[in-house]
Design an enzyme around this catalytic site. Sequence first.
Site, short mmCIF file in Angstrom:
data_model
loop_
_atom_site.label_atom_id
_atom_site.label_comp_id
_atom_site.label_asym_id
_atom_site.label_seq_id
_atom_site.Cartn_x
_atom_site.Cartn_y
_atom_site.Cartn_z
N CYS A 1 0.81 -1.22 0.00
CA CYS A 1 0.00 0.00 0.00
C CYS A 1 0.84 1.27 0.00
O CYS A 1 0.68 2.11 -0.87
CB CYS A 1 -0.99 -0.02 1.15
SG CYS A 1 -2.25 -1.29 0.85
N HIS A 2 1.73 1.40 0.98
CA HIS A 2 2.56 2.61 1.01
C HIS A 2 4.01 2.26 1.28
O HIS A 2 4.77 3.07 1.79
CB HIS A 2 2.05 3.60 2.04
CG HIS A 2 0.56 3.68 2.06
ND1 HIS A 2 -0.21 2.97 2.94
CD2 HIS A 2 -0.29 4.34 1.24
CE1 HIS A 2 -1.48 3.19 2.66
NE2 HIS A 2 -1.56 4.01 1.66
#
Lengths: 422, 182
Positions: free
Chosen positions: B146-147
């Site tokens: 995701c990040h």
Amino acid sequence: MASHKYEPKNKAVKWFEDRLPILGLLHASVGPGYGTPRNLNYWWNFGSLAGFMLVMQIITGIVLVMHYTPDTSLAFLSIEHLMRDVNYGWLFRYAHSIGASMFFVVVYIHILRGVYFGSYKSPREVMWWLGLVIYLLMMATGFMGYVLPWGQMSYWGATVITNLFGAFNFFQGMGNGILHLLWGGFSVGNPTLQRFFSLHYLLPFIIVGVVILHIWALHIPRSNNPLGIDAKGPGDKIPFHPYYTAKDAFGLSFFIVIFAIFVFYLPNILGNPENYVPANIILTPPDVEPEWYFLPFYAILKSMPSKLFGVLTMFASILIFFVLPWLDVSKVRSAKFRPATAFFFWLFVINGLFLGFLGTVLPTKILIHVGGGVTALTLGRIATFYYFAYFLIILPWVSRKEKTRPVPASIAQSVLDARKEA
Amino acid sequence: MTTNDLINHKGEVTRRNFLYITTSVVGVAGVAAAAWPVIDQLNPSDDVLALSSIEVDMSPIPLGHTITVLWRGKPIFIRHRTPEEIAKSVADNTAPMIDPAPDSTRAQKAEWLVQIGICTHLGCVPPDYHGGVPTEVEYNGWLCPCHGSYYDTAGRIRFGPAPRNLDLAPYKYLSDAVVKIG
Ligand code: HEM
Ligand code: FES
């Protein structure tokens, strides 16, 4: 032509009007009785377009609910059933999902119109706030709607966004307490889906209520205009109906063509194909990202080094619009007469689009190949800095220092001047 | 008496003032009491709370492999660690870390790691990268898509926005290789 009072000629209508003066209200709000600046351009079309989209979302949404089941075991299947088996089910679903995107396009343009022409300035601050409340409610509605089909993006989008609230962990257990309250469980699950469905149905009607307040507040000072000066004499105004009802309807017909092109030819172009895969709670898809209309804020979140700071910065990036009327102190409203302000405004718009792009890439990705390479993270920080600098440094400073161009004495005068030049 | 009496008798406590205040206090307390059920119904219900523990027999997990089991709707990563992994992780104890923790605090028995497989940033499930690494940074544990939070072989956060190491599941050994989670 000044606004005039509504006096029904027909006896029966008059009898009714004496008991419930609703026709008079419409006459004064969107009829011949509403005196409007004569110089409104097509940027003023977007308010009525937003109203149109709100009605469209409610109509298509109510149809969807007739076929949709808010249960994790059936939600995805009920949408597939709607798309494949229900007569015209695909039409309502595409109109609703493309409709949400169209609604956001329209509202973004509507807000930026207000920023450019200084519509947030005195005496329209409360109207500005109400508009922002509508926008916040739309974000909540759009986010919860996207969870309903219960695809992979629905599930993981819901997981990432609800987890934002876990950042408020000021004492042991507070973050998890908030999350368990939001989810009704220990992760996003059936209780979450059901409450999102309930709220997704409710919020649009709350939006209708706030829209009414927004328009009520509009009718105190009345519409701003591209020159940003007050409409004074009768020579400055024309009645809303038939002039602007006609102009709005003309703009609406163009808008519907664009809307239809998307619904019929490109219905999935704005969505993520991953959402046609049913939610899988142990497999995060490789590129979780929100709907396009949240991407700039998502990029701001990703640019910050810590979780709490990222979340606070993201909320601040929206809430800062509430104090815009006091950050810009210029006496001149419209950026037409404020060349430096106009320049920084367009830079702000470009910067916003760039942030939207950054929302789609991993922070570690190298985007500019010079030297050791410039990562998306670095660019995101620069863009985030400009975003806030625009509000907190540039506007307060430029609005004090800038030498504005001469503002015409009246709307009528500017029309006459333009004619002389031609 | 009219409501104007309140203004006329400024500073004086009348019978009416007293009634106004007590009525308001009772009213506010009533509204607060009624609001609580509205909020509390959002919290996890009894049937959700009841699903609170599972037993897992870890003996079939081959050395150097991870399995994922579900507990309270959350993925639990159970990893059978190799001696090299453990040695590497212990050697890393002194390396700079976001949430420093020596290897010994990560597992009750060094070869079995039982952690909640949810990224402590915003809740994605980070896939296993013990085999290969897709980026220049090398921690050979779990990498969140995701990040970009990167966890090492002991589930410690080494790079990225996540604030904490992967949470350890609450577990107890029932026998040599059987644990009760929850
Ligand atoms: C402010 C207005 C609204 C917005 C911005 C909005 C937005 C959305 C969005 C983005 C989705 C996901 C679409 C998809 O990916 O398939 C959705 C789905 C849904 N919405 Fe709305 N909506 C609004 C109003 C309503 C209303 C008033 C209702 C019901 C009365 C409703 C009922 C539904 C249902 C049942 C779904 C699930 C079906 C689907 O996913 O296509 N919506 N909405
Ligand atoms: S959720 Fe894992 S890095 Fe953000």
